[in-house]
Design a protein around this motif. Structure first.
Motif, PDB file in Angstrom:
ATOM      1  N   ASP A 284       0.905  -1.188   0.118  1.00  0.00           N
ATOM      2  CA  ASP A 284      -0.042  -0.096  -0.094  1.00  0.00           C
ATOM      3  C   ASP A 284       0.566   0.935  -0.273  1.00  0.00           C
ATOM      4  N   ASP A 285       0.816   1.853  -1.136  1.00  0.00           N
ATOM      5  CA  ASP A 285       1.608   3.223  -1.229  1.00  0.00           C
ATOM      6  C   ASP A 285       1.356   4.328  -0.131  1.00  0.00           C
ATOM      7  N   GLY A 286       2.715   4.770   0.297  1.00  0.00           N
ATOM      8  CA  GLY A 286       2.667   5.760   1.281  1.00  0.00           C
ATOM      9  C   GLY A 286       2.263   5.100   2.817  1.00  0.00           C
ATOM     10  N   GLU A 287       1.978   4.200   2.958  1.00  0.00           N
ATOM     11  CA  GLU A 287       1.419   3.487   4.514  1.00  0.00           C
ATOM     12  C   GLU A 287       2.694   3.177   5.172  1.00  0.00           C
ATOM     13  N   THR A 288       2.682   3.274   6.564  1.00  0.00           N
ATOM     14  CA  THR A 288       3.616   2.748   7.417  1.00  0.00           C
ATOM     15  C   THR A 288       3.280   1.679   8.185  1.00  0.00           C
ATOM     16  N   HIS A 289       4.000   1.091   9.034  1.00  0.00           N
ATOM     17  CA  HIS A 289       3.664  -0.037   9.956  1.00  0.00           C
ATOM     18  C   HIS A 289       2.832   0.764  11.269  1.00  0.00           C
ATOM     19  N   GLU A 290       1.709   0.972  10.976  1.00  0.00           N
ATOM     20  CA  GLU A 290       0.953   1.662  12.177  1.00  0.00           C
ATOM     21  C   GLU A 290      -0.639   1.158  11.997  1.00  0.00           C
ATOM     22  N   TRP A 291      -1.358   1.585  13.091  1.00  0.00           N
ATOM     23  CA  TRP A 291      -2.655   1.191  13.136  1.00  0.00           C
ATOM     24  C   TRP A 291      -3.543   1.465  11.985  1.00  0.00           C
ATOM     25  N   GLY A 292      -3.301   2.617  11.293  1.00  0.00           N
ATOM     26  CA  GLY A 292      -4.419   2.785  10.170  1.00  0.00           C
ATOM     27  C   GLY A 292      -4.109   1.713   9.052  1.00  0.00           C
ATOM     28  N   LEU A 293      -2.906   1.202   8.653  1.00  0.00           N
ATOM     29  CA  LEU A 293      -2.681   0.123   7.747  1.00  0.00           C
ATOM     30  C   LEU A 293      -3.185  -1.044   8.343  1.00  0.00           C
ATOM     31  N   TRP A 294      -3.117  -1.279   9.724  1.00  0.00           N
ATOM     32  CA  TRP A 294      -3.522  -2.749  10.425  1.00  0.00           C
ATOM     33  C   TRP A 294      -4.986  -2.592  10.271  1.00  0.00           C
ATOM     34  N   ASN A 295      -5.531  -1.709  10.510  1.00  0.00           N
ATOM     35  CA  ASN A 295      -7.038  -1.536  10.596  1.00  0.00           C
ATOM     36  C   ASN A 295      -7.810  -1.778   9.163  1.00  0.00           C
ATOM     37  N   ARG A 296      -7.156  -1.210   8.449  1.00  0.00           N
ATOM     38  CA  ARG A 296      -7.529  -1.466   6.893  1.00  0.00           C
ATOM     39  C   ARG A 296      -7.574  -2.748   6.458  1.00  0.00           C
ATOM     40  N   SER A 297      -6.328  -3.371   6.674  1.00  0.00           N
ATOM     41  CA  SER A 297      -5.800  -4.696   6.343  1.00  0.00           C
ATOM     42  C   SER A 297      -6.731  -5.602   7.132  1.00  0.00           C
ATOM     43  N   PHE A 298      -7.084  -5.512   8.381  1.00  0.00           N
ATOM     44  CA  PHE A 298      -7.813  -6.434   9.065  1.00  0.00           C
ATOM     45  C   PHE A 298      -9.466  -6.469   8.564  1.00  0.00           C
ATOM     46  N   ALA A 299      -9.985  -5.110   8.300  1.00  0.00           N
ATOM     47  CA  ALA A 299     -11.141  -5.091   7.670  1.00  0.00           C
ATOM     48  C   ALA A 299     -11.267  -5.746   6.239  1.00  0.00           C
ATOM     49  N   GLU A 300     -10.303  -5.675   5.473  1.00  0.00           N
ATOM     50  CA  GLU A 300     -10.201  -6.442   4.272  1.00  0.00           C
ATOM     51  C   GLU A 300     -10.067  -7.867   4.398  1.00  0.00           C
ATOM     52  N   ASP A 301      -9.468  -8.337   5.503  1.00  0.00           N
ATOM     53  CA  ASP A 301      -9.038  -9.817   5.589  1.00  0.00           C
ATOM     54  C   ASP A 301     -10.109 -10.252   6.390  1.00  0.00           C
ATOM     55  N   LEU A 302     -10.813  -9.621   7.043  1.00  0.00           N
ATOM     56  CA  LEU A 302     -11.851 -10.289   8.036  1.00  0.00           C
ATOM     57  C   LEU A 302     -12.802 -11.408   7.418  1.00  0.00           C
ATOM     58  N   PRO A 303     -13.340 -10.977   6.409  1.00  0.00           N
ATOM     59  CA  PRO A 303     -14.329 -12.170   5.552  1.00  0.00           C
ATOM     60  C   PRO A 303     -13.735 -13.404   5.384  1.00  0.00           C
ATOM     61  N   GLY A 304     -12.296 -13.186   4.752  1.00  0.00           N
ATOM     62  CA  GLY A 304     -11.550 -14.552   4.562  1.00  0.00           C
ATOM     63  C   GLY A 304     -11.253 -15.306   5.979  1.00  0.00           C
TER      64      GLY A 304
END
Length: 144
Positions: A117-137
């Motif tokens: 993900d362009d411009g993102e760093t290792h922090e809560w915003g990226l984790w939160n969006r990634s978790f929401a994206e992966d939760l259905p799986g």
């Protein structure tokens, strides 16, 4: 690898100060190569065959992660210098290791979902969006 894991909690000191974990918080003060080998995904790539693998990382500057908000001139100059070498100091070592893992999975013919993900760093915003994206799986696997 073992030494890096031993001292890696020190990376939290700039952000968390005295609340950060000290060296050895992950596996102890002594690096144990046999333990590290067992947890090294690249050394155990076949263990991931027929597993659901979801990988996300960012490529944002480390200065963002360390909380240098509002210092656009400094960050811009820093990135310009990195650009001279064709690099972006991203997520400390996270993007590099995720990319190496993804490449090893691809080389072994193991299916996986990997994105930077362009411009993102290792922090809560990226984790939160990634978790929401992966939760259905995750729920699909848990409900099967």
């Amino acid at each position: 690898m073992g030494t890096l894991i031993m001292v890696s909690p020190l990376g939290d000191v700039p952000r968390y100060g005295l609340n950060a974990n000290g060296p050895g918080a992950i596996w102890g003060l002594e690096p144990y190569p046999e333990i590290a080998h067992g947890y090294n995904p690249l050394a155990n790539i076949e263990a991931y065959r027929d597993k659901r693998i979801f990988l996300r990382t960012g490529n944002g500057p480390l200065l963002d992660l360390l909380g240098f908000d509002g210092m656009d001139d400094l960050i811009g100059e820093y990135q310009e210098r990195l650009d001279q070498f064709g690099m972006d100091l991203q997520e400390n070592v996270v993007m590099h290791t995720q990319t190496a893992f993804s490449n090893a999975l691809s080389d072994a013919g193991i299916e996986h979902d990997f994105r930077v993900d362009d411009g993102e760093t290792h922090e809560w915003g990226l984790w939160n969006r990634s978790f929401a994206e992966d939760l259905p799986g995750m729920l699909e696997v848990l409900n099967s």
